[in-house]
Design a protein around this motif. Structure first.
Motif, PDB file in Angstrom:
ATOM      1  N   GLU A 121       7.696  25.288 -10.118  1.00  0.00           N
ATOM      2  CA  GLU A 121       9.102  25.358  -9.707  1.00  0.00           C
ATOM      3  C   GLU A 121       9.185  25.662  -8.218  1.00  0.00           C
ATOM      4  O   GLU A 121       8.358  26.413  -7.680  1.00  0.00           O
ATOM      5  CB  GLU A 121       9.856  26.433 -10.500  1.00  0.00           C
ATOM      6  N   ASP A 174       2.181  27.963 -12.451  1.00  0.00           N
ATOM      7  CA  ASP A 174       1.529  28.660 -13.558  1.00  0.00           C
ATOM      8  C   ASP A 174       0.280  27.869 -13.935  1.00  0.00           C
ATOM      9  O   ASP A 174       0.372  26.745 -14.431  1.00  0.00           O
ATOM     10  CB  ASP A 174       2.481  28.760 -14.750  1.00  0.00           C
ATOM     11  N   HIS A 195       9.699  35.591 -14.273  1.00  0.00           N
ATOM     12  CA  HIS A 195      10.168  34.212 -14.162  1.00  0.00           C
ATOM     13  C   HIS A 195      10.078  33.749 -12.714  1.00  0.00           C
ATOM     14  O   HIS A 195      10.190  34.558 -11.775  1.00  0.00           O
ATOM     15  CB  HIS A 195      11.611  34.116 -14.661  1.00  0.00           C
ATOM     16  N   LYS A 211      12.154  32.284 -10.877  1.00  0.00           N
ATOM     17  CA  LYS A 211      13.359  32.585 -10.088  1.00  0.00           C
ATOM     18  C   LYS A 211      13.348  34.005  -9.533  1.00  0.00           C
ATOM     19  O   LYS A 211      14.016  34.297  -8.544  1.00  0.00           O
ATOM     20  CB  LYS A 211      14.622  32.359 -10.931  1.00  0.00           C
ATOM     21  N   GLU A 212      12.599  34.904 -10.170  1.00  0.00           N
ATOM     22  CA  GLU A 212      12.536  36.283  -9.708  1.00  0.00           C
ATOM     23  C   GLU A 212      11.779  36.423  -8.388  1.00  0.00           C
ATOM     24  O   GLU A 212      11.848  37.472  -7.745  1.00  0.00           O
ATOM     25  CB  GLU A 212      11.891  37.165 -10.777  1.00  0.00           C
TER      26      GLU A 212
END
Length: 312
Positions: free
Chosen positions: A194, A208, A268, A270-271
């Motif tokens: 991402e 990941d 995640h 986004k964190e």
């Protein structure tokens, strides 16, 4: 004849044989390497705002596409892709859309020129055609590079995918069993990826790997300036991305440095956006400093240099 690694950045040569040769000899292109196949250009996308994303697409993004920001648009839509079916260099869909592959086998030392040749081939190819590899004679004519074709200050509008379903044209027709099996095999080896977004954040990606999670950030700065800035942050204890992260090192790819952080896999993607934006601010300040490195900062720079590897 073996290619000569000159370890020089490649200035755009384009169609004009009077331009400097990308090998860095100082001679005109026509009087030096001519066809460009005898020299390895270590920074093939230099001069383009899209350089960091081009490097990411070439090196580690698994499944992504982006419209190619051409100066002069042709009749056919053109998009870059990380990987194409069969690792093709280019293909022309039945509707005429052109897809250029980034993660391909290369036959010359100038990836920028290879991509331009693949585009030339695709513009003249029949719909439904595919180019396995950019070999001798493909594209024809004088040497042209991406720098001669793209809007220099345009960044890529990257679209990341978690599979390769986009390999199949969205015309409602079901893929054959062979194509479906190929897509399934390709999907099986994708590492979830991402993009991180935020103020000052560009070409930073959470990945990941299955056992670990990383943030890989392609930086556009010259290596010496970037290493000095990273050393300042290391000496100040500000090189990580916050709790749950650790600076792991960096790798060089196509003339750019890509810092890498190990990050908590339970968090995640986004964190990590906010910590990345905060780091971007710290790095910008460190890059702007004109002070000489202190003894501690020089030691930090030397230690960081030991954590670097070169991919390309």
């Amino acid at each position: 004849m073996a290619k000569k690694n000159r370890d020089k950045s490649g200035a755009a040569t384009g169609e004009n044989p009077r331009r400097p040769c990308p090998c860095g000899s100082g001679k005109r292109y026509k009087a030096c390497h001519g066809a460009g196949d005898d020299v390895i250009v270590t920074r093939p996308f230099e001069g383009l705002a899209a350089e960091p994303d081009l490097v990411a697409m070439r090196e580690f993004l698994p499944s992504a596409v982006a419209p190619l920001p051409l100066r002069e648009a042709g009749e056919r839509t053109v998009r870059l892709a990380t990987v194409l079916p069969g690792a093709s260099a280019a293909l022309v869909r039945p509707d005429g859309e052109i897809l250029l592959g980034m993660q391909v086998q290369t036959r010359s030392g100038d990836l920028s020129a290879d991509l331009a040749k693949a585009l030339r081939w695709a513009e003249a190819a029949e719909p439904g055609s595919a180019l396995p590899v950019v070999g001798p004679g493909v594209g024809g004519g004088e040497l042209v590079r991406l720098q001669d074709l793209l809007v220099a200050d345009a960044e890529l509008d990257l679209e990341l995918h978690q599979d390769f379903a986009w390999w199949v044209a969205s015309d409602g027709e079901e893929p054959s069993a062979e194509v479906a099996a190929t897509i399934e095999r390709a999907n099986a080896v994708i590492m979830p990826t991402e993009a991180l977004t935020g103020e000052g954040v560009r070409a930073a990606y959470w990945v990941d790997t299955g056992s670990k999670a990383h943030v890989r950030w392609v930086r556009p700065e010259a290596e010496d300036a970037l290493m000095a800035a990273l050393a300042r942050l290391q000496a100040a204890g500000e090189l990580d991305l916050g709790e749950g992260s650790r600076y792991a090192g960096a790798f060089r790819a196509h003339g750019l440095l890509v810092p890498v952080w190990d990050v908590d896999r339970e968090m995640h993607a986004k964190e990590w956006a906010a910590p990345a934006a905060a780091f971007a601010t710290r790095l910008s300040q460190a890059l702007a400093s004109t002070d000489e490195l202190t003894t501690t900062e020089r030691s930090a720079r030397d230690a960081l240099a030991g954590k670097q590897i070169t991919l390309r």
